[in-house]
Scaffold this motif. Sequence first.
Motif, PDB file in Angstrom:
ATOM      1  N   MET A   1       0.835  -1.194   0.000  1.00 46.48           N
ATOM      2  CA  MET A   1       0.000   0.000   0.000  1.00 46.48           C
ATOM      3  C   MET A   1       0.875   1.251   0.000  1.00 46.48           C
ATOM      4  O   MET A   1       2.008   1.229   0.464  1.00 46.48           O
ATOM      5  CB  MET A   1      -0.912   0.017   1.226  1.00 46.48           C
ATOM      6  N   TYR A  89     -13.678   1.113  -2.848  1.00 50.97           N
ATOM      7  CA  TYR A  89     -12.970   0.417  -3.923  1.00 50.97           C
ATOM      8  C   TYR A  89     -13.908   0.084  -5.076  1.00 50.97           C
ATOM      9  O   TYR A  89     -15.127  -0.002  -4.917  1.00 50.97           O
ATOM     10  CB  TYR A  89     -12.272  -0.850  -3.416  1.00 50.97           C
ATOM     11  N   LEU A 116      -4.409   1.112  -2.393  1.00 49.99           N
ATOM     12  CA  LEU A 116      -4.057  -0.255  -2.736  1.00 49.99           C
ATOM     13  C   LEU A 116      -3.234  -0.257  -4.019  1.00 49.99           C
ATOM     14  O   LEU A 116      -3.511   0.503  -4.946  1.00 49.99           O
ATOM     15  CB  LEU A 116      -5.320  -1.092  -2.922  1.00 49.99           C
ATOM     16  N   GLU A 121      -3.958  -7.068  -2.780  1.00 47.43           N
ATOM     17  CA  GLU A 121      -4.442  -6.171  -1.724  1.00 47.43           C
ATOM     18  C   GLU A 121      -5.932  -5.877  -1.910  1.00 47.43           C
ATOM     19  O   GLU A 121      -6.696  -5.828  -0.944  1.00 47.43           O
ATOM     20  CB  GLU A 121      -3.644  -4.871  -1.737  1.00 47.43           C
ATOM     21  N   LEU A 122      -6.342  -5.681  -3.153  1.00 43.63           N
ATOM     22  CA  LEU A 122      -7.753  -5.449  -3.429  1.00 43.63           C
ATOM     23  C   LEU A 122      -8.589  -6.669  -3.059  1.00 43.63           C
ATOM     24  O   LEU A 122      -9.675  -6.534  -2.473  1.00 43.63           O
ATOM     25  CB  LEU A 122      -7.949  -5.103  -4.904  1.00 43.63           C
TER      26      LEU A 122
END
Length: 302
Positions: A1, A89, A116, A121-122
């Motif tokens: 990140m 997101y 992100l 990570e997402l």
Amino acid sequence: MKLIQSHEVPSKLLDVILSAQKELVIVSPYVNLTYTKSVSNALVAARNRGVQIAFYIREDQNSAVSKEQVQSMGIMPRPIPNLHAKLYYNETAGILTSLNLLSSSIGNSIEIGAQLETPEELAELRRFVEQFIAPFDPESLPAISPSKPTSAAVPAPMSREEREFAEQEFGAILADYLASHVDRRCSIEGNPKHLSIRALGNTFSVNIEGYSSPKLIVQGILSSAEADRFPIKSAKHFRLQDFDYSVKRGGKGYYDQAQAVRKATLSAGTFNKLSYAEKKQLLPHIAEILTATRNFKDDYRN
């Protein structure tokens, strides 16, 4: 990140909303964008281009304003008890931040965030929402079966049409109906709550709006001159007694629209969850409103 500096947080949030093409998840316990239109306009634009939006807010005694704000954008809020997380997101990008969707926070507060940087990570963020937030969404909770069923009643067999209505997306059913009865070249895009229709040389939207009392709203684009004429000339064409009719003024780059709001509430907040009888009734009603809008516009030209 990657760390996001305080002054960059609002712009990174807008990037997430504006770049969404398929899905958008908003987790903001409190919402009040009365004095900050850039974010609300971006969310409405995402909704209008067919992005599926999951908007989670906090469920408590102070949530009335948040619910009203989200509903005003044509989005169904999903109240979650004890919600404190803030994250945003879409299908390709996301941010974690201290920022609530409040005009005071966006314009004045010192915030921090993290962007992100990888699909992994997402995916991890998506799993967090699925594990700790979505299960408390009333729309996703399974129905509770009675502990002592009274009888094992056998449901009546479904007709072929009932099966088709149950198995197909309402948008597909509506597209077939309009192609047969209104305009064979019509096209429909959207999601289970918001449909955008191109037919009869005009653009229409068919939406379900409202949380506890969902209503059907049908809108069609008008010119400003047509909108001025609507209050005194619309009754000639808009005759369905089940609807209230008005003009929704656009302003600031948005079109004026003829608006028809169904008087009776619907049984569900999405098209696909409506009963067979409701779906069956809505098809000719929507078709008639589209035709009435076209006739009103043509009558103005004459």
